[in-house]
Design a protein around this motif. Structure first.
Motif, PDB file in Angstrom:
ATOM      1  N   UNK A 150      14.001   2.828   1.843  1.00 41.84           N
ATOM      2  CA  UNK A 150      15.266   3.392   2.303  1.00 41.84           C
ATOM      3  C   UNK A 150      15.518   4.739   1.666  1.00 41.84           C
ATOM      4  N   UNK A 151      14.959   4.939   0.483  1.00 38.82           N
ATOM      5  CA  UNK A 151      15.136   6.214  -0.223  1.00 38.82           C
ATOM      6  C   UNK A 151      14.082   6.327  -1.309  1.00 38.82           C
ATOM      7  N   UNK A 152      13.377   7.438  -1.300  1.00 41.36           N
ATOM      8  CA  UNK A 152      12.397   7.687  -2.353  1.00 41.36           C
ATOM      9  C   UNK A 152      12.259   9.192  -2.515  1.00 41.36           C
ATOM     10  N   UNK A 153      11.978   9.662  -3.709  1.00 44.42           N
ATOM     11  CA  UNK A 153      11.603  11.064  -3.827  1.00 44.42           C
ATOM     12  C   UNK A 153      10.362  11.315  -2.964  1.00 44.42           C
ATOM     13  N   UNK A 154      10.407  12.362  -2.144  1.00 43.28           N
ATOM     14  CA  UNK A 154       9.315  12.644  -1.206  1.00 43.28           C
ATOM     15  C   UNK A 154       7.973  12.778  -1.927  1.00 43.28           C
ATOM     16  N   UNK A 155       8.007  13.438  -3.071  1.00 41.68           N
ATOM     17  CA  UNK A 155       6.776  13.697  -3.813  1.00 41.68           C
ATOM     18  C   UNK A 155       6.107  12.388  -4.239  1.00 41.68           C
ATOM     19  N   UNK A 156       6.909  11.425  -4.658  1.00 40.05           N
ATOM     20  CA  UNK A 156       6.363  10.128  -5.065  1.00 40.05           C
ATOM     21  C   UNK A 156       5.839   9.386  -3.835  1.00 40.05           C
ATOM     22  N   UNK A 157       6.638   9.372  -2.788  1.00 35.13           N
ATOM     23  CA  UNK A 157       6.249   8.640  -1.574  1.00 35.13           C
ATOM     24  C   UNK A 157       4.910   9.123  -1.035  1.00 35.13           C
ATOM     25  N   UNK A 158       4.727  10.440  -1.053  1.00 28.40           N
ATOM     26  CA  UNK A 158       3.570  11.015  -0.367  1.00 28.40           C
ATOM     27  C   UNK A 158       2.329  11.172  -1.244  1.00 28.40           C
ATOM     28  N   UNK A 159       2.466  11.016  -2.569  1.00 24.98           N
ATOM     29  CA  UNK A 159       1.329  11.350  -3.431  1.00 24.98           C
ATOM     30  C   UNK A 159       0.943  10.287  -4.452  1.00 24.98           C
ATOM     31  N   UNK A 171       0.805  -1.218   0.000  1.00 26.26           N
ATOM     32  CA  UNK A 171       0.000   0.000   0.000  1.00 26.26           C
ATOM     33  C   UNK A 171       0.836   1.265   0.000  1.00 26.26           C
ATOM     34  N   UNK A 172       0.167   2.404  -0.162  1.00 26.72           N
ATOM     35  CA  UNK A 172       0.899   3.666  -0.352  1.00 26.72           C
ATOM     36  C   UNK A 172       1.585   4.178   0.903  1.00 26.72           C
ATOM     37  N   UNK A 173       1.397   3.513   2.026  1.00 24.86           N
ATOM     38  CA  UNK A 173       2.153   3.903   3.214  1.00 24.86           C
ATOM     39  C   UNK A 173       3.386   3.027   3.420  1.00 24.86           C
ATOM     40  N   UNK A 174       3.686   2.170   2.472  1.00 22.36           N
ATOM     41  CA  UNK A 174       4.843   1.287   2.601  1.00 22.36           C
ATOM     42  C   UNK A 174       6.129   2.091   2.686  1.00 22.36           C
TER      43      UNK A 174
END
Lengths: 501, 249
Positions: free
Chosen positions: A342-351, A336-339
């Protein structure tokens, strides 16, 4: 150097009355947030609230507070958004982060409640009666055939497809050796073996020293194919093809060259110091047919042990899942989208992506409607925070769940979200030798076993209160769930009634 | 009594059965296995570690030699997509054309192709210590040749092309961050990915490619001097960390 406009996120207070100037805090701080100038002097801007200094201060002389600095109120322009823009104006870079989605989207788990027995059906006391959590991951046959023996007894004639047996419906989520330290990987391997569950390797290969844990490992094959060879594919009880991950659906991974030291280099089988780039897609998979091709290429190489396919939960997840099961996957791993990451662009992670609760319900429904639910087990992940989340996920249709962030927290992680810097003060998400040695694999493994034991005991309590004695009886039993404060359409998607009905 | 050679008629046999028969023949000690009547069966030599010889008469299906770790495979016809997928060791010799995504993530061994190849050949090839994968293509390649390349050697010869014709498509070496690509002929700047630079080849490069080309020419009964008759250019990554400065920390 131009001074940054970004104010410190935290304020470190040192009580100089209590401080003995032993400098243990300086040794423990891996982010450079403490100096010694006659006395311990904080550099507030560097502090990430990892709590390492104050945990190990023998005098309890240190505290860390959120910076109370006032910002002119705007509901629209939160201080975080302003800080992000300052950072990007200063660097021109893509914002990076670690761990999972931090934005205040509704948490559906917390809008679900479980049933219990009262009067008309008896509950069960798990302390006095057997309670079964054992779970089998893998494809199940469409029907069973039996032979009658000479003495008239029935014998199973159907040949069962291979299964991965776990003692509790909880596994350790794939987190690569590279993102995590060797000691963190080893701790999870020891704990998985001791408790009887599995650890997924993530896409960074498997260190040779962990090959003895093969009965408790699912190896991963991702787009970068790091450390993937025939022996590795056979180094576990199954193989997972990683298509996507909840924290960064649709994008690849970059393990920066700084993290590729000798041991990582050996395991990933790439030269030291080069970036390990995982392409966004597998370039041999552009369709369901191509996915089928890779699933069977792997099955041919591993004598048809179970193959899992991991995807991030996105908009048309149910149709995609159906294709994956029809392509021959034995296990479907939904993130799910809350997974975490170790590193992700913040914009992708949060949206990007959708909640696991909705994805899981939609996928389970679709596979049932198509009559293929038995062909693959479902692992649900993407922020499973407690045994209640586990029970609710199973009631929604999951066969098991995977815990990543939860396992890291058990080992000491403070969710400071700085995994991508490689400076983890707790020795978990770092390759710096002076930091990795802080994590004793035996001690961390015991903490993980304790967590699995605690959650499993709680699951048994939940099952007992539901009046059932096996996790099988809760699986997909959405009648045992009710929603609170969820709108009618969401309840419909989840196939549950509102509380009170 | 085994004589170390086996012949399997693959005609009309499903791949799973065919590959089981191949593995059984290897387990029985056969050193050389000849497959006749092959017609699109997938995954031949998939994951096999023994240093046997597999000779294929007919067109093998996708993912030939995927995860392969030792054998020599000779294809006396064309091959399809995915040859040498994530291959670790061994050699594949194709006496014809091959399809797309040849040598994806390949870490060791050799794939020699006499004819042309499709898209994304040599994608994400990587080398590690003494494991240096090599792909040599005798004909032409189309787009994304050497994409994401992280290590190893790609050689494109264009032996069948006139001198003035381009032998490779666009996006050559896009995302490349390791390894070397040698092209026998000219490459225009617009054909290159952003992450590669062109170099003249020097004596060291000659020393590197000469034995490989001699081996290639011997396998296909070609004239080595002909393969060296046009100048090569060499493509290397501008950086082994192309995205090192993309992020705000």
């Amino acid at each position: 150097m131009v001074r940054s406009y970004i104010p410190a996120e935290f304020i470190v207070e040192v009580d100089h009355e209590k401080c003995r100037r032993c400098k243990r805090c300086l040794l423990n701080c891996s982010f450079g947030a403490l100096e010694f100038k006659d006395r311990v002097t904080p550099l507030h801007e560097q502090c990430v609230a990892c709590h390492r200094c104050l945990t190990f201060c023998p005098e309890g002389a240190i505290s860390v507070e959120a910076n109370p600095l006032g910002f002119k109120y705007s509901h629209n322009w939160s201080p975080q958004l302003r800080k992000n823009i300052w950072k990007q104006a200063e660097t021109g870079g893509v914002l990076l982060t670690g761990m999972g989605n931090e934005l205040p989207y509704p948490i559906i788990w917390d809008c679900l409640v479980l049933d219990a027995c009262q009067v008309t059906n008896p509950s069960i006391d798990p302390l006095r009666e057997p309670m079964e959590l054992k779970t089998f991951l893998g494809s199940k046959p469409d029907f069973l055939e039996f032979d009658t023996g000479a003495d008239g007894t029935l014998r199973l004639k159907t040949k069962m497809p291979p299964q991965i047996a776990i003692e509790t419906p909880i596994i350790f989520a794939p987190m690569s050796y590279g993102a995590l330290s060797f000691n963190a990987h080893k701790a999870m391997a020891i704990a998985a073996a001791e408790f009887g569950t599995v650890l997924e390797t993530g896409e960074g290969g498997l260190h040779r020293d962990l090959y003895p844990y093969k009965d408790h490992i699912i190896v991963q094959c991702a787009s970068g194919r790091f450390g993937v060879h025939a022996e590795y594919l056979n180094a576990g009880v199954g193989v997972e093809i990683k298509i996507g991950q909840g924290a960064k659906p649709g994008i690849g991974g970059h393990l920066p060259g700084e993290k590729i030291g000798e041991e990582i280099s050996k395991t990933r089988m790439i030269p030291r110091g080069t970036d390990a780039l995982s392409p966004a897609p597998h370039h041999d998979i552009y369709s369901i047919e191509d996915l089928r091709q890779l699933i069977y290429a792997i099955k041919e190489a591993i004598d048809y042990k179970p193959v899992s396919v991991k995807i991030a939960a996105v908009h048309n997840v149910a149709a995609i899942a159906s294709g994956i099961v029809r392509a021959g996957a034995d296990i479907l791993y939904l993130d799910g989208f809350r997974g975490g990451t170790g590193a992700s662009p913040t914009i992708i992670r949060d949206h990007v992506g959708i909640p696991i609760e909705l994805a899981l319900a939609a996928v389970d429904d679709r596979l049932r409607q198509e009559g293929i639910r038995n062909q693959a087990s479902i692992i649900a992940a993407g922020s499973i925070r407690s045994s209640a989340d586990v029970a609710k996920a199973i009631a929604l249709g999951a066969d098991a769940v995977a815990i990543g962030t939860g396992a890291l927290i058990a080992m000491g992680c403070r969710v400071c979200q700085k995994c991508y810097t490689g400076n983890c003060a707790w020795g978990i998400a770092t390759q710096r030798p002076e930091l990795t040695r802080r994590l004793d694999p035996e001690v961390a493994a015991q903490r993980l076993v304790n967590l699995l034991h605690a959650w499993s005991s709680e699951l048994k309590e939940i099952l007992g209160s539901l009046g059932v004695n096996a996790i099988e009886s809760l699986r997909g039993s959405r009648e045992r769930l009710r929603g609170i404060g969820l709108d009618a359409l969401t309840l419909d998607i989840m196939g549950i009634k509102p509380a009170g009905r | 009594m085994k004589n170390g050679r086996a012949k399997i008629n693959a005609s009309g046999i499903y791949y799973r059965e065919l590959n089981r028969m191949i593995r059984e023949a290897i387990a029985a000690g056969e050193q050389e296995i000849e497959l006749i009547g092959v017609n699109g069966q997938r995954y031949i030599a998939d994951g096999i570690k023994q240093k046997v010889m597999i000779i294929i008469d007919g067109v093998p299906g996708n993912d030939l030699s995927a995860f392969m770790d030792g054998p020599t495979v000779i294809v006396n016809a064309n091959a399809q997509d995915g040859v040498g997928n994530t291959m670790n060791d061994g050699k594949v010799i194709i006496h014809g054309d091959a399809g797309d995504v040849i040598g994806y993530g390949m870490r060791g061994g050799k794939v020699f192709i006499k004819g042309n190849v499709g898209y994304r050949v040599g994608i994400h090839m990587k080398s590690y210590k003494d494991q240096v994968p090599v792909i040599i293509v005798g004909g032409k390649a189309v787009d994304f040749f050497g994409e994401y390349m992280a290590g190893g050697i790609l050689i494109l010869l264009g032996l069948t092309c006139p001198n003035n014709q381009s032998i490779v498509g666009n996006y050559l070496g896009t995302g490349m961050h390791g390894g070397q690509i040698f092209v026998r002929g000219k490459v225009e700047k617009h054909q290159l990915g952003a992450e590669v630079g062109i170099q003249e080849i020097g004596p060291q490069d000659h020393k590197l490619i000469e034995p490989l080309l001699r081996e290639y020419c011997e396998d296909f009964n070609l004239d080595y001097n002909e393969s060296m008759s046009r100048p090569f250019i060499k493509l290397v990554p501008v950086s082994h960390r192309p995205y090192g400065r993309l992020y705000a920390y």
